[in-house]
Design a protein around this motif. Structure first.
Motif, PDB file in Angstrom:
ATOM      1  N   ALA A   1      57.258  10.825  47.634  1.00  0.00           N
ATOM      2  CA  ALA A   1      57.303  11.836  48.879  1.00  0.00           C
ATOM      3  C   ALA A   1      59.061  11.643  49.171  1.00  0.00           C
ATOM      4  N   PRO A   2      59.424  12.827  49.925  1.00  0.00           N
ATOM      5  CA  PRO A   2      60.766  12.722  50.376  1.00  0.00           C
ATOM      6  C   PRO A   2      60.893  11.827  51.737  1.00  0.00           C
ATOM      7  N   THR A   3      59.958  11.657  52.436  1.00  0.00           N
ATOM      8  CA  THR A   3      60.275  11.153  53.717  1.00  0.00           C
ATOM      9  C   THR A   3      59.314   9.604  53.784  1.00  0.00           C
ATOM     10  N   THR A   4      59.867   8.812  54.800  1.00  0.00           N
ATOM     11  CA  THR A   4      59.171   7.577  54.897  1.00  0.00           C
ATOM     12  C   THR A   4      57.752   7.619  55.865  1.00  0.00           C
ATOM     13  N   GLY A   5      57.286   6.538  55.580  1.00  0.00           N
ATOM     14  CA  GLY A   5      55.788   6.603  56.163  1.00  0.00           C
ATOM     15  C   GLY A   5      54.738   6.616  55.306  1.00  0.00           C
ATOM     16  N   SER A   6      53.693   5.481  55.477  1.00  0.00           N
ATOM     17  CA  SER A   6      52.565   5.520  54.563  1.00  0.00           C
ATOM     18  C   SER A   6      51.681   6.724  54.827  1.00  0.00           C
ATOM     19  N   ARG A   7      50.821   6.944  53.944  1.00  0.00           N
ATOM     20  CA  ARG A   7      50.122   7.883  53.587  1.00  0.00           C
ATOM     21  C   ARG A   7      48.651   7.683  52.967  1.00  0.00           C
ATOM     22  N   THR A   8      47.589   7.982  53.380  1.00  0.00           N
ATOM     23  CA  THR A   8      46.074   7.620  53.057  1.00  0.00           C
ATOM     24  C   THR A   8      45.664   8.936  52.524  1.00  0.00           C
ATOM     25  N   PHE A   9      44.922   8.571  51.438  1.00  0.00           N
ATOM     26  CA  PHE A   9      44.187  10.011  50.745  1.00  0.00           C
ATOM     27  C   PHE A   9      42.788   9.676  50.418  1.00  0.00           C
ATOM     28  N   SER A  10      41.940  10.630  50.379  1.00  0.00           N
ATOM     29  CA  SER A  10      40.407  10.374  49.772  1.00  0.00           C
ATOM     30  C   SER A  10      40.564  11.013  48.374  1.00  0.00           C
ATOM     31  N   LEU A  11      39.780  10.411  47.523  1.00  0.00           N
ATOM     32  CA  LEU A  11      39.496  11.154  46.341  1.00  0.00           C
ATOM     33  C   LEU A  11      37.981  11.277  45.952  1.00  0.00           C
ATOM     34  N   THR A  12      37.675  12.574  46.010  1.00  0.00           N
ATOM     35  CA  THR A  12      36.087  12.743  45.744  1.00  0.00           C
ATOM     36  C   THR A  12      36.078  13.107  44.149  1.00  0.00           C
ATOM     37  N   PHE A  13      34.970  12.683  43.664  1.00  0.00           N
ATOM     38  CA  PHE A  13      34.680  13.007  42.345  1.00  0.00           C
ATOM     39  C   PHE A  13      33.257  13.716  42.251  1.00  0.00           C
ATOM     40  N   ASN A  14      33.456  14.920  41.449  1.00  0.00           N
ATOM     41  CA  ASN A  14      32.253  15.559  40.992  1.00  0.00           C
ATOM     42  C   ASN A  14      31.961  15.701  39.709  1.00  0.00           C
ATOM     43  N   ASP A  15      30.786  15.371  39.148  1.00  0.00           N
ATOM     44  CA  ASP A  15      30.510  15.283  37.637  1.00  0.00           C
ATOM     45  C   ASP A  15      30.204  16.541  37.157  1.00  0.00           C
ATOM     46  N   GLY A  16      30.180  17.440  37.940  1.00  0.00           N
ATOM     47  CA  GLY A  16      29.512  19.044  37.549  1.00  0.00           C
ATOM     48  C   GLY A  16      28.126  19.168  38.037  1.00  0.00           C
ATOM     49  N   THR A  17      27.576  18.169  38.593  1.00  0.00           N
ATOM     50  CA  THR A  17      26.135  18.194  39.018  1.00  0.00           C
ATOM     51  C   THR A  17      26.133  17.560  40.620  1.00  0.00           C
ATOM     52  N   TYR A  18      26.664  16.436  40.742  1.00  0.00           N
ATOM     53  CA  TYR A  18      26.698  15.751  41.859  1.00  0.00           C
ATOM     54  C   TYR A  18      28.172  15.453  42.639  1.00  0.00           C
ATOM     55  N   ALA A  19      28.347  15.642  43.664  1.00  0.00           N
ATOM     56  CA  ALA A  19      29.681  15.250  44.300  1.00  0.00           C
ATOM     57  C   ALA A  19      29.352  13.706  44.703  1.00  0.00           C
ATOM     58  N   HIS A  20      30.205  12.925  44.346  1.00  0.00           N
ATOM     59  CA  HIS A  20      30.109  11.576  44.842  1.00  0.00           C
ATOM     60  C   HIS A  20      30.971  11.151  45.948  1.00  0.00           C
TER      61      HIS A  20
END
Length: 191
Positions: free
Chosen positions: A133-152
């Motif tokens: 990233a070009p700027t300071t500061g922490s960032r929090t992310f969510s990662l969602t995995f969908n296997d084609g049938t179920y969203a986990h």
């Protein structure tokens, strides 16, 4: 461990990414998102057609960019992710970058799997994913995995601004066994 929405008992878990925290330097080289033990995917599915990985930012300045380590995963022909490009894991096409959620300039990143993507391919994608990233500061992310049938259930990870990380100014130590180096039991002070 991350449990599955509407858990059928069939598995479908991403291990070793939840709670990871990786440091980056603003305007520096991209760093791996998976800072701890390499992420693994456990699922009984053997193909993930129409499944996806979706990464959305939860906190912090939304101006960062995702990329891949091109020695393992490419978008198009390099590590730079761009909308609509094929994502290849070790030279085999396994996903497509979403047209609007391309992971650039603070956008979410969505990779849609084709019918040949396997759990090993998804692990390759997660283990070669990088961020800066070009700027300071922490960032929090969510990662969602969908296997084609179920969203986990989503896992979260944080990218920490390391621009103000302390540096060692000097090392003072006592070579107690006079071996010319330091060994267990020696005292080392870092200031």
């Amino acid at each position: 461990m991350v449990k599955v929405f509407d858990d059928t008992g069939l598995g479908g878990l991403i291990f070793d990414l939840q709670g990871d925290s990786a440091g980056f330097i603003p305007n520096g080289n991209p760093v791996y998102v998976d800072a701890g033990t390499l992420a693994t995917v456990s699922t009984p599915a053997d193909a993930f057609g129409n499944g996806y990985v979706l990464i959305q930012q939860l906190e912090g300045s939304a101006d960062g960019t995702f990329s891949f380590d091109p020695t393992g995963v490419t978008s198009g022909s390099d590590g730079v992710i761009a909308a609509g490009e094929d994502v290849s894991v070790y030279y085999a096409s396994r996903a497509t970058v979403d047209a609007s959620q391309d992971g650039q300039s603070g956008h979410a990143l969505r990779l849609v799997f084709n019918g040949t993507a396997s759990a090993v391919d998804i692990e390759g994608i997660l283990n070669n994913l990088m961020y800066t990233a070009p700027t300071t500061g922490s960032r929090t992310f969510s990662l969602t995995f969908n296997d084609g049938t179920y969203a986990h259930e989503a896992v979260t990870f944080t990218m920490v601004d390391d621009s103000a990380a302390p540096t060692a100014l000097g090392i003072i130590g006592r070579d107690l066994d006079r071996s010319g180096g330091y060994s267990a039991g020696d005292t080392i002070n870092i200031s």
